[in-house]
Every structure is written in structure tokens, then in C-alpha cells.
Design an enzyme around this catalytic site. Structure first.
Site, PDB file in Angstrom:
ATOM      1  N   TYR A  44      14.795   0.037   2.166  1.00 56.86           N
ATOM      2  CA  TYR A  44      16.067  -0.739   1.817  1.00 56.86           C
ATOM      3  C   TYR A  44      17.158  -0.705   2.850  1.00 56.86           C
ATOM      4  CZ  TYR A  44      19.690  -3.487  -0.484  1.00 56.86           C
ATOM      5  OH  TYR A  44      20.996  -4.102  -0.245  1.00 56.86           O
TER       6      TYR A  44
ATOM      7  N   ARG B  83       6.435  -1.986   2.806  1.00 60.44           N
ATOM      8  CA  ARG B  83       7.521  -2.181   1.274  1.00 60.44           C
ATOM      9  C   ARG B  83       8.828  -1.382   1.522  1.00 60.44           C
ATOM     10  NH1 ARG B  83       2.977  -1.628  -3.856  1.00 60.44           N
ATOM     11  NH2 ARG B  83       4.734  -1.330  -5.149  1.00 60.44           N
TER      12      ARG B  83
ATOM     13  N   ILE C  92      -5.476   8.237   1.370  1.00 60.54           N
ATOM     14  CA  ILE C  92      -4.831   8.174   0.338  1.00 60.54           C
ATOM     15  C   ILE C  92      -5.407   6.822  -0.282  1.00 60.54           C
ATOM     16  CG2 ILE C  92      -2.891   9.562  -1.004  1.00 60.54           C
ATOM     17  CD1 ILE C  92      -2.063  11.655   1.831  1.00 60.54           C
TER      18      ILE C  92
ATOM     19  N   THR D 160       3.652   5.177  -4.652  1.00 61.39           N
ATOM     20  CA  THR D 160       3.918   4.208  -5.331  1.00 61.39           C
ATOM     21  C   THR D 160       3.098   3.806  -6.380  1.00 61.39           C
ATOM     22  OG1 THR D 160       4.421   3.803  -3.208  1.00 61.39           O
ATOM     23  CG2 THR D 160       4.848   1.528  -4.034  1.00 61.39           C
ATOM     24  N   THR D 161       2.235   4.745  -6.127  1.00 61.89           N
ATOM     25  CA  THR D 161       0.832   3.267  -7.184  1.00 61.89           C
ATOM     26  C   THR D 161       1.357   4.473  -8.905  1.00 61.89           C
ATOM     27  OG1 THR D 161      -1.058   4.321  -6.098  1.00 61.89           O
ATOM     28  CG2 THR D 161      -1.821   3.781  -7.894  1.00 61.89           C
TER      29      THR D 161
ATOM     30  N   TYR E 181       4.773   9.528   5.048  1.00 62.95           N
ATOM     31  CA  TYR E 181       4.470   7.596   4.718  1.00 62.95           C
ATOM     32  C   TYR E 181       4.692   6.496   5.290  1.00 62.95           C
ATOM     33  CZ  TYR E 181       2.270   5.014   0.993  1.00 62.95           C
ATOM     34  OH  TYR E 181       1.522   3.949   0.166  1.00 62.95           O
TER      35      TYR E 181
END
Length: 293
Positions: free
Chosen positions: A108, A139, A204, A45-46, A134
Site C-alpha cells: 500500500y 500483491r 516456499i 500470506t497463505t 519477500y
């Protein structure tokens, strides 16, 4: 299988004039290695992975493996809300020499717990490299329940989880249910010590893009039994953490690396650069901590 203990970095993807800036990225990888980071997690994501095309993904993984292979593990983000695409990404990462893949919960779609088991199992069965789950419900809209993690831990190459729910009680229950060798890493920089305290193995990290040495030092202090020192380091970075998440990640951490002169302050839409007033607050805290002069 122990992939790493301590601090891994959820590494940024620099952009310049709309293109992936591989020169700046290579310098960031070298910076991480020089400062003692224990693992490179690319295309998460980052790293704005959802905005990268296939050729860009391949170039990022190729460079990371070339610079870091044999030094620290390289874990590649292979998440998608389409299981077939997640499998494709995982296979690509394995073919390019990654040491493992990181697979986020499908966003989603909001799969059921049975759906999560099927999704992660399908990815794990498609590759031979270790798979890291993860969990980031803020999110993705879905949480991996501890009992589900325990089921997935029975799959031979699912070796750990990046846990970013912020729910320490959940992590404790997870620890109770999983095998002793199943790895648990914090996905939140302000939860490093709380997750260590319930049997975790490190982090992480987002802020390690900026302060890899200090993040690893916090982990090392805890692992060495220097608990008070570790607490002081966690407390010292708490305001910095708050500022790094005052806008959605990775907007602030990219601004921070820009202030350090390490990359352009450029993101891909729908993300936009940090608001000036917020960036000034971040700058002042970085000055206070002597991250910049």
C-alpha cells in the site's frame, strides 16, 4: 548461511468457529514433517497473518517451534507496511525461538527502492536471526529491483529472498549481482524449475500444504540432476497450480485441505470460501491425481 534447500511450505492457519484451530494446525505441521518438508514458513500470506491478533500469532509460532525445532527450520512472517510493527514482529519471532523471519515488501505505501533498503535494514538490525526478503509485487504493488537485492545482501543477516515476481529474467539478473551464498527460493509453485535453472535453491510453496512429499520430490530430482523427472513432476502439477490460484490465495488451498479432511473450510473476512463451481473443478483434479479418493 544456508537455511534450507528444497521445498518449504507457506503453511495455512486453520480456523474453527472463528478461532484459530490449533489442533488441526498441529496435525498439519506433523503431516508436513512426516512427508519430508524442509522448512515451515508460518504467518505468511497463505497463513492469513494479516487477520491474526498478537496472541494468536504467538500461539502459532510457539506450537510450530515446539513441534519442529531441531527437525527443520521455522521461518516466521514478520511483514508489515509499518516498519516499527515489522521490527516488533521480528523480535517476537526471535524471542519465541524462530530460526528466521520472512519480511514482505511494505504494501500500500509503495516505498521507493531507497525506502525498501531502509525498511529491510531496520528489521535486520533489530534481530540476530536470519532475514529472508519477500518479493510479491502482484500483491504489494512494489518490486524489489535486483540492484536493491544486491545492496540488501550486504547486510550480514539478510540471507535470501522468496521471489514471486514471476520474472525469470529478473531472477537471473539478481543471481548475477548477489553473493554465491545468497539464497533464492521461488514463491510460485509453477516457477520451481525455472528458478532452479537460473541458480535458485528451491521453493516456499503453497501447494506443499497438500502435497509436501511430491513438492520435495520435484526439488530433489532437480538437485540430483534428474532433470526430465523434475520436469515431469512440474508439468504434472501445472493444472493443479492453476486451480489453486483461480481464486485469491489461500482460498483454494484451504478448500483443498478441507476436501482432504484436514481442516474446516473457514477463512477470515475479507476472504470467503471458494465458489462451489470452482471447488468442484479443484476436487476433480485432486481425484485425478489421487490426492483424495
Amino acid at each position: 548461511m544456508i537455511m534450507f534447500k528444497g521445498a518449504g511450505v507457506a503453511i495455512l492457519t486453520p480456523f474453527k468457529n472463528g478461532e484459530v484451530d490449533l489442533e488441526s494446525y498441529g496435525q498439519l505441521v506433523d503431516f508436513q514433517l512426516e512427508k519430508g518438508i524442509q522448512c515451515l514458513v508460518v504467518l505468511g500470506t497463505t497463513g492469513e497473518a494479516s487477520t491474526l491478533n498478537e496472541a494468536e500469532r504467538e500461539a502459532m509460532v510457539h506450537l510450530t517451534v515446539k513441534r519442529a525445532k531441531g527437525k527443520v527450520p521455522v521461518i516466521v512472517g514478520a511483514g508489515s507496511n509499518n516498519t516499527a510493527i515489522a521490527v516488533k514482529y521480528a523480535k517476537q519471532a526471535e524471542a519465541l525461538g524462530a530460526d528466521g523471519v520472512l519480511v514482505v515488501t511494505p504494501y500500500y505505501n509503495k516505498a521507493t527502492q531507497n525506502g525498501l533498503v531502509a525498511h529491510f535494514t531496520a528489521v535486520a538490525e533489530a534481530v540476530d536471526v536470519p532475514v529472508v526478503l519477500y518479493n510479491v509485487p502482484s500483491r504489494t504493488g512494489v518490486n524489489i529491483e535486483p540492484a536493491t537485492v544486491a545492496l540488501l545482501a550486504e547486510v550480514k543477516n539478510i540471507v535470501g529472498i522468496k521471489e514471486a515476481s514471476g520474472n525469470i529474467s529478473q531472477v537471473l539478473e539478481m543471481k548475477r549481482l548477489v553473493p554465491a551464498d545468497f539464497m533464492i527460493w521461488s514463491g510460485n509453485d509453477d516457477n520451481i524449475l525455472p528458478i532452479y535453472s537460473v541458480g535458485g535453491h528451491g521453493v516456499i510453496s503453497v501447494m506443499a500444504n497438500m502435497i509436501p512429499g511430491e513438492t520435495q520430490a520435484m526439488c530433489e530430482a532437480f538437485m540430483a540432476g534428474h532433470i526430465e523427472e523434475a520436469i515431469q513432476l512440474q508439468v504434472k502439477t501445472k493444472k493443479l497450480f492453476n486451480l489453486l490460484f483461480m481464486e485469491v490465495n489461500p482460498i483454494p488451498i484451504k478448500a483443498a485441505l478441507y476436501l482432504m479432511g484436514m481442516m474446516a473450510n473457514e477463512l477470515r473476512l475479507p476472504l470467503t470460501p471458494m465458489e462451489p463451481a470452482n471447488m468442484e473443478q479443484l476436487k476433480q483434479e485432486m481425484l485425478r491425481l489421487n490426492i483424495i479418493q
